[in-house]
Scaffold this motif. Structure first.
Motif, mmCIF file in Angstrom:
data_model
loop_
_atom_site.group_PDB
_atom_site.id
_atom_site.type_symbol
_atom_site.label_atom_id
_atom_site.label_comp_id
_atom_site.label_asym_id
_atom_site.label_seq_id
_atom_site.Cartn_x
_atom_site.Cartn_y
_atom_site.Cartn_z
ATOM 1 N N GLU A 10 -27.623 -0.002 25.962
ATOM 2 C CA GLU A 10 -27.530 0.469 24.592
ATOM 3 C C GLU A 10 -27.269 -0.722 23.683
ATOM 4 O O GLU A 10 -26.562 -1.653 24.049
ATOM 5 C CB GLU A 10 -26.404 1.495 24.428
ATOM 6 C CG GLU A 10 -26.723 2.840 25.044
ATOM 7 C CD GLU A 10 -25.709 3.889 24.638
ATOM 8 O OE1 GLU A 10 -26.141 5.018 24.374
ATOM 9 O OE2 GLU A 10 -24.504 3.585 24.585
ATOM 10 N N LEU A 11 -27.856 -0.651 22.494
ATOM 11 C CA LEU A 11 -27.748 -1.752 21.534
ATOM 12 C C LEU A 11 -27.044 -1.286 20.276
ATOM 13 O O LEU A 11 -27.238 -0.142 19.832
ATOM 14 C CB LEU A 11 -29.148 -2.248 21.154
ATOM 15 C CG LEU A 11 -30.100 -2.596 22.291
ATOM 16 C CD1 LEU A 11 -31.478 -2.915 21.736
ATOM 17 C CD2 LEU A 11 -29.559 -3.761 23.086
ATOM 18 N N THR A 12 -26.281 -2.190 19.685
ATOM 19 C CA THR A 12 -25.729 -1.919 18.362
ATOM 20 C C THR A 12 -26.860 -2.098 17.360
ATOM 21 O O THR A 12 -27.904 -2.690 17.664
ATOM 22 C CB THR A 12 -24.592 -2.892 18.019
ATOM 23 O OG1 THR A 12 -25.142 -4.213 17.901
ATOM 24 C CG2 THR A 12 -23.482 -2.859 19.060
ATOM 25 N N VAL A 13 -26.656 -1.639 16.151
ATOM 26 C CA VAL A 13 -27.687 -1.808 15.129
ATOM 27 C C VAL A 13 -27.927 -3.295 14.849
ATOM 28 O O VAL A 13 -29.062 -3.708 14.617
ATOM 29 C CB VAL A 13 -27.350 -1.006 13.849
ATOM 30 C CG1 VAL A 13 -26.170 -1.611 13.101
ATOM 31 C CG2 VAL A 13 -28.570 -0.876 12.951
ATOM 32 N N GLY A 14 -26.876 -4.104 14.936
ATOM 33 C CA GLY A 14 -27.034 -5.548 14.738
ATOM 34 C C GLY A 14 -27.866 -6.187 15.840
ATOM 35 O O GLY A 14 -28.719 -7.048 15.581
ATOM 36 N N SER A 37 -33.975 7.049 16.771
ATOM 37 C CA SER A 37 -32.729 7.816 16.787
ATOM 38 C C SER A 37 -31.651 7.024 17.516
ATOM 39 O O SER A 37 -31.947 6.110 18.288
ATOM 40 C CB SER A 37 -32.939 9.176 17.461
ATOM 41 O OG SER A 37 -33.339 8.987 18.794
ATOM 42 N N SER A 38 -30.431 7.396 17.224
ATOM 43 C CA SER A 38 -29.280 6.758 17.876
ATOM 44 C C SER A 38 -28.271 7.834 18.215
ATOM 45 O O SER A 38 -28.377 8.970 17.766
ATOM 46 C CB SER A 38 -28.649 5.730 16.932
ATOM 47 O OG SER A 38 -28.075 6.374 15.805
ATOM 48 N N ASN A 44 -17.835 6.291 15.515
ATOM 49 C CA ASN A 44 -18.928 6.572 14.596
ATOM 50 C C ASN A 44 -19.894 5.388 14.419
ATOM 51 O O ASN A 44 -20.500 5.228 13.378
ATOM 52 C CB ASN A 44 -18.405 7.046 13.231
ATOM 53 C CG ASN A 44 -19.459 7.853 12.497
ATOM 54 O OD1 ASN A 44 -20.307 8.505 13.109
ATOM 55 N ND2 ASN A 44 -19.426 7.797 11.170
ATOM 56 N N GLN A 45 -20.014 4.559 15.448
ATOM 57 C CA GLN A 45 -20.972 3.452 15.399
ATOM 58 C C GLN A 45 -22.266 3.884 16.074
ATOM 59 O O GLN A 45 -22.249 4.618 17.070
ATOM 60 C CB GLN A 45 -20.399 2.227 16.106
ATOM 61 C CG GLN A 45 -19.163 1.667 15.432
ATOM 62 C CD GLN A 45 -18.582 0.519 16.230
ATOM 63 O OE1 GLN A 45 -18.752 0.432 17.449
ATOM 64 N NE2 GLN A 45 -17.880 -0.375 15.543
ATOM 65 N N ARG A 46 -23.380 3.399 15.528
ATOM 66 C CA ARG A 46 -24.686 3.723 16.105
ATOM 67 C C ARG A 46 -24.897 2.965 17.408
ATOM 68 O O ARG A 46 -24.579 1.789 17.513
ATOM 69 C CB ARG A 46 -25.796 3.326 15.137
ATOM 70 C CG ARG A 46 -25.906 4.186 13.910
ATOM 71 C CD ARG A 46 -27.013 3.632 13.001
ATOM 72 N NE ARG A 46 -27.337 4.533 11.928
ATOM 73 C CZ ARG A 46 -26.725 4.534 10.745
ATOM 74 N NH1 ARG A 46 -25.764 3.665 10.499
ATOM 75 N NH2 ARG A 46 -27.071 5.391 9.813
ATOM 76 N N ARG A 47 -25.518 3.631 18.361
ATOM 77 C CA ARG A 47 -25.954 2.998 19.604
ATOM 78 C C ARG A 47 -27.382 3.456 19.874
ATOM 79 O O ARG A 47 -27.683 4.655 19.849
ATOM 80 C CB ARG A 47 -25.062 3.370 20.795
ATOM 81 C CG ARG A 47 -23.665 2.813 20.701
ATOM 82 C CD ARG A 47 -23.661 1.277 20.856
ATOM 83 N NE ARG A 47 -22.319 0.746 20.888
ATOM 84 C CZ ARG A 47 -21.654 0.285 19.829
ATOM 85 N NH1 ARG A 47 -22.229 0.307 18.641
ATOM 86 N NH2 ARG A 47 -20.435 -0.190 19.956
#
Length: 175
Positions: A10-14, A37-38, A44-47
């Motif tokens: 899984e990746l962070t948005v950065g 989608s994430s 509450n951080q996107r992955r």
């Protein structure tokens, strides 16, 4: 630029932005439009799953060749969410656009080859325009550069007929 660890699933948005070359704001836009989608962490951080990199690359390439975002979204919606898309999945998507891409290529070739000739815009300022588009007859078929737009419209089945004088001029090549 740093490489992604092969163990990272899984990746962070950065991370997604850095590896894909797409701005974080564009990724947020793509997500809001349903292109990617994430999931959200407890904080509450996107992955994003790693296959999102392929989807973002597909979006970038599709946009670059002029495919509208709505068409890209519709194509991506046919891909499975539960697994990484296969080569066959991607081939099916690209094949579905082959006709449209061929028409765009033909239009670009006409633009390249015919822009120095009468294009049917109605200006009648070039010496050849009076022969290719006498009295701006092409204006009756619609707005814009009719000789450049006609083939694309014909492919869609909505072209107005080209005046006889313009057709004869184009066929003879003596415009």
């Amino acid at each position: 630029m740093s490489r992604l660890e092969h163990r990272v699933h899984e990746l962070t948005v950065g991370q997604l932005a850095e590896r894909s070359g797409v701005a974080v704001s564009a990724l947020h836009f793509y997500e809001a439009k349903g292109l990617i989608s994430s999931r959200r962490t407890a904080g509450n951080q996107r992955r994003f799953t790693r296959d999102t990199l392929r989807r973002v690359a597909f979006i970038k390439v599709s946009q670059r060749v002029g495919i509208p975002l709505a068409d890209i979204r519709a194509a991506l919606a046919t891909l499975p969410d539960e697994r990484t898309p296969t080569v066959a999945d991607w081939a099916r998507l690209s094949e579905s656009w082959r006709g449209e891409l061929d028409a765009r290529i033909a239009q670009l070739e006409r633009l390249r080859d015919d822009l120095t000739d009468c294009i049917g815009c109605g200006c009648l300022s070039m010496s050849r325009c009076a022969l290719a588009n006498p009295y701006d007859e092409l204006g009756d078929t619609g707005p814009g550069p009719r000789r450049l737009l006609t083939a694309r419209k014909e492919a869609a089945g909505t072209a107005a007929p080209v005046p006889d004088a313009a057709r004869a001029c184009a066929a003879s090549g003596e415009c």
